[in-house]
Design an enzyme around this catalytic site. Sequence first.
Site, mmCIF file in Angstrom:
data_model
loop_
_atom_site.group_PDB
_atom_site.id
_atom_site.type_symbol
_atom_site.label_atom_id
_atom_site.label_comp_id
_atom_site.label_asym_id
_atom_site.label_seq_id
_atom_site.Cartn_x
_atom_site.Cartn_y
_atom_site.Cartn_z
ATOM 1 N N HIS A 60 52.628 -12.567 -65.583
ATOM 2 C CA HIS A 60 53.109 -12.381 -64.209
ATOM 3 C C HIS A 60 54.599 -12.111 -64.197
ATOM 4 O O HIS A 60 55.360 -12.751 -64.913
ATOM 5 C CB HIS A 60 52.818 -13.642 -63.380
ATOM 6 N N ASP A 94 49.297 -19.490 -49.533
ATOM 7 C CA ASP A 94 50.444 -18.663 -49.939
ATOM 8 C C ASP A 94 50.513 -17.385 -49.110
ATOM 9 O O ASP A 94 51.594 -16.931 -48.755
ATOM 10 C CB ASP A 94 50.385 -18.331 -51.427
ATOM 11 N N ARG A 126 57.661 -16.400 -44.692
ATOM 12 C CA ARG A 126 58.948 -16.425 -45.405
ATOM 13 C C ARG A 126 59.613 -15.050 -45.361
ATOM 14 O O ARG A 126 60.823 -14.934 -45.205
ATOM 15 C CB ARG A 126 58.733 -16.815 -46.883
ATOM 16 N N SER A 128 54.755 -20.487 -54.705
ATOM 17 C CA SER A 128 54.024 -19.274 -54.338
ATOM 18 C C SER A 128 53.391 -18.642 -55.584
ATOM 19 O O SER A 128 52.182 -18.348 -55.606
ATOM 20 C CB SER A 128 55.005 -18.302 -53.669
ATOM 21 N N LYS A 181 49.044 -19.343 -57.173
ATOM 22 C CA LYS A 181 48.117 -18.223 -57.411
ATOM 23 C C LYS A 181 47.709 -18.160 -58.881
ATOM 24 O O LYS A 181 46.551 -17.948 -59.210
ATOM 25 C CB LYS A 181 48.779 -16.900 -56.996
HETATM 26 N N1 URA Z 1 56.348 -13.337 -55.936
HETATM 27 C C1 URA Z 1 55.511 -14.175 -55.295
HETATM 28 O O1 URA Z 1 54.300 -14.098 -55.448
HETATM 29 N N2 URA Z 1 56.037 -15.102 -54.484
HETATM 30 C C2 URA Z 1 57.359 -15.236 -54.280
HETATM 31 O O2 URA Z 1 57.761 -16.112 -53.538
HETATM 32 C C3 URA Z 1 58.227 -14.349 -54.952
HETATM 33 C C4 URA Z 1 57.696 -13.404 -55.777
#
Ligand code: URA
Length: 447
Positions: free
Chosen positions: A82, A161, A168, A183, A187
């Site tokens: 990621h 999220d 946000r 966040s 995931k």
């Molecule tokens: N990527 C995400 O999934 N969440 C964030 O808060 C910032 C980058």
Amino acid sequence: MNMYDIIYKKREGGILTKDEIDYFVKGYTNNNIPDYQAAALLMAIFLKKMNNEETFNLTASMKNSGDIIDLSSINGIKVDKHSTGGVGDKTTLIVAPLAAAAGIPIAKMSGRGLGFTGGTIDKLESIPGFKTSVETEEFIKLVNNSNLSVIGQTAHIAPADKKIYALRDVTATVDNLSLITSSIMSKKLASGSDAIVLDVKCGNGAFMNNLHDAEKLGELMVDIGFADGKKIIAIITDMNQPLGRAIGNSNEVIEAIETLKGNGPDDITQLSLTLASYMIYIGGKASSPDEGYKMAVSALKSGNALKKLIKLIKGQGGNIDVVNDYTLFPQPAWSVEIKVTREMMMDENGGLSEKKYISNIDTKNIGLASQHLGAGRATKEDIIDLSAGIYLHRKLGDSVSLGDVLATISGTDYSRKESGIKEVSKVFSFGNIKPEKQTLIKKVIMK
Ligand code: URA
């Protein structure tokens, strides 16, 4: 317990309990807490911050807000990768086939781009026919067949999220350590892989602008993943200029294919090999990252990684001919070259320099320029132009003279052309001294 008291407590700098965090996450996800109270709490968290325990609890609560994917029917150590978000970052399209070719099962759920950052799912959708929405059973079958599948995250993964991120995004509360950590990790932990390699971007095109903040983000994410029983490594990498030369969707996929053919830009190639080496190592197929690196190089040179990408495209219904015929990608209606102007070459004393160096690229703004050309979204509902984008002919530290081409911008919507030219012309700064080269791989964090 009520929302007013929770907001008040955080506003005064208090530490929220696990129950209070759960109350907020559950209530907001189930639409029982209104946006205005959630926004007030997010701003209080942004200003007063959360400690590590609160961030752990927020991550767990968000992870548990939806499905936890069970990948146990896939043999081997499933490794995920990621990126915290950057510009021109097409590494997943290269790294996933590299690691898969080295024997690592990759069951990857990716996101879409938002704001100045791009997303793998949008890029993949520029391949005609490619399906990014696949049922879990089919997803597992694809990974069992070829070690590789990349699909869009379902709405059932960490739904908290989705709601919190959208809020946000419009309340100036994105770039907070605890909110970014929870966040991303909610995931990742819900997506079912056994091991995770995180690419933590650092620089003027990342959420974390300096090494200190990027280190804190990387360490916290590694701690949270480790506490959840995952093998996890964070690699802090440079984002002070776009990765590679292509920024957009179709053009980034083409650059990824070229990289898998061995013709990629140096930064993309090096970063991809490094990320893949750690994935191969953490996935137990190499006894050290160095050995993993050799395996990644071999997957690249033998063409096996390119074959994995072709299998991925075929398995998910895409047209594999795109690999050799780039005209099959969505084509822009117009293209314009941005050239070095007299103004750019002007000295402080009013004279004209013969040669200058690119001393800075405003990476966030080039990402935004690409979004404004149509390649990205300002809101989740926006439809993107898969043909739109920017190609950088010059990068940081390159020398330039009057009339040299800095970038080519393209798109389909003619009304975006003039503003695109203006925006992209402004992202470059010039100096008389060649700037020092940025280190691409800044730090590796592992337990
Ligand atoms: N990527 C995400 O999934 N969440 C964030 O808060 C910032 C980058």
